[in-house]
Design an enzyme around this catalytic site. Sequence first.
Site, PDB file in Angstrom:
ATOM      1  N   SER A 683       0.804  -1.229   0.000  1.00 42.70           N
ATOM      2  CA  SER A 683       0.000   0.000   0.000  1.00 42.70           C
ATOM      3  C   SER A 683       0.837   1.278   0.000  1.00 42.70           C
ATOM      4  O   SER A 683       0.282   2.368  -0.136  1.00 42.70           O
ATOM      5  CB  SER A 683      -0.957   0.005   1.189  1.00 42.70           C
ATOM      6  OG  SER A 683      -0.248   0.034   2.404  1.00 42.70           O
ATOM      7  N   LYS A 726      -6.435   4.014   8.506  1.00 42.32           N
ATOM      8  CA  LYS A 726      -5.464   4.950   7.937  1.00 42.32           C
ATOM      9  C   LYS A 726      -6.012   6.379   7.952  1.00 42.32           C
ATOM     10  O   LYS A 726      -5.299   7.340   8.269  1.00 42.32           O
ATOM     11  CB  LYS A 726      -5.117   4.524   6.515  1.00 42.32           C
ATOM     12  CG  LYS A 726      -4.360   3.203   6.444  1.00 42.32           C
ATOM     13  CD  LYS A 726      -4.148   2.775   4.993  1.00 42.32           C
ATOM     14  CE  LYS A 726      -3.424   1.425   4.922  1.00 42.32           C
ATOM     15  NZ  LYS A 726      -3.240   0.952   3.543  1.00 42.32           N
TER      16      LYS A 726
END
Length: 776
Positions: A683, A726
């Site tokens: 990611s 996140k």
Amino acid sequence: MSEFKVNNIIVPEELPVIALKNTVLFPKMVVPIIIQRPKSVGALDFALAHNRLALFVTQKNDYDDISRDDLYHVGTIGRIVSVFKLPDGSSKIDVEGLVRSRIENIVTEEPFFRAKAEPLSLILRDSPDEKAMLRRAIEQFRTISEARSFPTMLPEIIYMMSQLKDTEHLVSLMTVNLNLEIENQQRILELESMLDVLRQLNMYLGREVQILEAEKNVTRETKKQIGKMQKELFLREQLKSIEKELGVEDEKGEADTLKTKIHAAGMPKDTEEKALKELSRMAKMPSFNPEVSYIRTYLDWLVDLPWSKKTKEKIDLKEAEKVLNQDHYGLQKVKERILEYLAVQKQVGKLKGPILCLVGPPGTGKTSVGQSIAKALGRKFVRVSLGGVRDEAEIRGHRRTYVGALPGRLVQGIHSAKVKNPVFMLDEIDKIGMDFRGDPSSALLEALDPQQNHAFSDHYLEVPFDLSDVLFVATANQLGTIPPALRDRLEVIEFPGYTEDEKFHIAKNFLLPKLYKDHGLKKRSLVFQDAALHDVIRNHTREAGVRELERQLGSIIRKVTRKLVESPSTKTVTIGTEAIHKYLGPVKYTHQVAETKDEIGVVTGLGWTPVGGEVFSIEVAKMPGSGRLTLTGQLGSVMKESAQAALSFSRAYAARHGVKEAFSKDDIHIHVPSGGIKKDGPSAGIAMTTALVSMFLKKSVRKEVAMTGEVTLRGKVLEIGGLKEKVLAAHRAGIKVIVAPAENKKDMEEIPKEIKKVIKFIFAKTMDDVLKVALR
């Protein structure tokens, strides 16, 4: 009516009224009374300040707050003989009843009752009937007193009655000491004729005499029965002694008892035949044979197991949802999954199907959710920890050939629950071991297979036991260590780590009330400010669950408790952010914040950890060398491959934009700070690509932008996981713009509304979309 005289005492027209609970005051009697209700205290003070007279009226109920409708209409005017003030503000008084009195009118109810009353004298005829009735009443009262049925009837009372000549005094004395119900005492008080009073009193006395006769008969029969039983017991003991002297043991009684228990246990036919066969073997063996005790233990296990006993099934989805919400905050997806599962089971009509497996980090509430499922279903709850179990016999039991053999953990759990359909929690199923003694996880396959567990075979029992009614719930921290065959039987429910906001609400609504109770603190004696709670969560804990948070809060509360004990004058302690450092010491964990200025080759990335999201910087540097790529910061193999792909795309992108040195022999160094922490995953691909392009094009990256997403060689941005965690980390760090893959747009439903208002989201399909936003 105007004032009148009673025993040379002038009684005023109006009197304060004192209501009595469960007591009736009779004329010529002195009784103790506790005064503690505000109205009664007010009436007492008024009486003491004037002539010590009051009207004592019994109330019809036990209420503390009463109106005039709650009082009987007839009471007794009493003179307060003595008053003793008690420490709690109430008073103990002795009252002498003067005369019956009927309430004519309640003058006022506040601040206490005041009433106009007229005297109600008894009509005395001195007739033969009246004398006969009185004599009969005294005789019956003596009969009752001699039976010692009433502890209040002391010899002094009988002596006093023999000395009294006043009929009304005699009647009052007998009525008070007969322990009549309040309604019956009040009925006697309200009668106006002495003949009617004696007739009523004789009826009550006659009833008590009949009850006493019945009690004597019962006692006589009981003694006779006990004598017969004691005789039988004595003869049986003699018989046992004789048989013992002859060397004959009476095993027949024990065998008959076991046989009765076997028939009553509700076993399947085959199992019952097996038990009777073992019982027959035991009966034929001499008592000194050691195998007798083994067979006896085996039969005890068989008869004690709940072969047919069940808890009544109750699947109420509204109640289940209520229980889950009461016991756990957040975990909406988990709750929905459990309720869907229960709805299907209710529709099918039987809790039979896949085994639930709750998977998540430690401290996220997996075990307590299992308890809530049992509570919602109204079933017994059994928990067995499988962590560190390495012996197959722990699951299936030991064979009876071994000394000290016992059934396995599953059968033991069912035995302790005493029903065949509990909620059975297999805790830490991912930590089962394996060695030369067998594979316990393989032994679980049969128990956890709905197609096979109706005839689960335990080595000790040697007969099949039906586990199909058991609702198995397993817990695990990770799925990777669970064997594939066992995992295939599990219905996995993922437990994500709690977000910072969820931890705040859990601490405020669940942990703090529990800790206050555990430490004996009242809620108002300790005030925890919200900012302080956020400080503890953010800077003193780093975990997916809330166990460490509970420990840290417990540490603060212990210190506060000590302070309160040492300083009794301190009533309330407020915990603010400045007090957290004092109680817990310096900050243990720090979180990176957004960059303070735009820089070339520095990008803010977003990462996921089991304890929540994190913000981290990706730094890129170029120096003369041989064209080597250096990666530092404890990067995993997937992240290293992602960096290689990012470099290849960045060079091609820079070359298309006229940067010739993109393919030079310069060394490139990519570093991800916090080198002590291992990092992996794809990611960070678009973040590393943006940093490299920024370096090649010599364009700075906007400091308020953070990004997450996987990149391909063609520059496509692919979907990633953990977006919610996140985004929460980015919000905490002060990020204003987040770049995420377009395929993650569906995850925006999970993002809190207040965060959507302050953060701008850019959903990118290619690196061109990312670079337009990120580069100056």
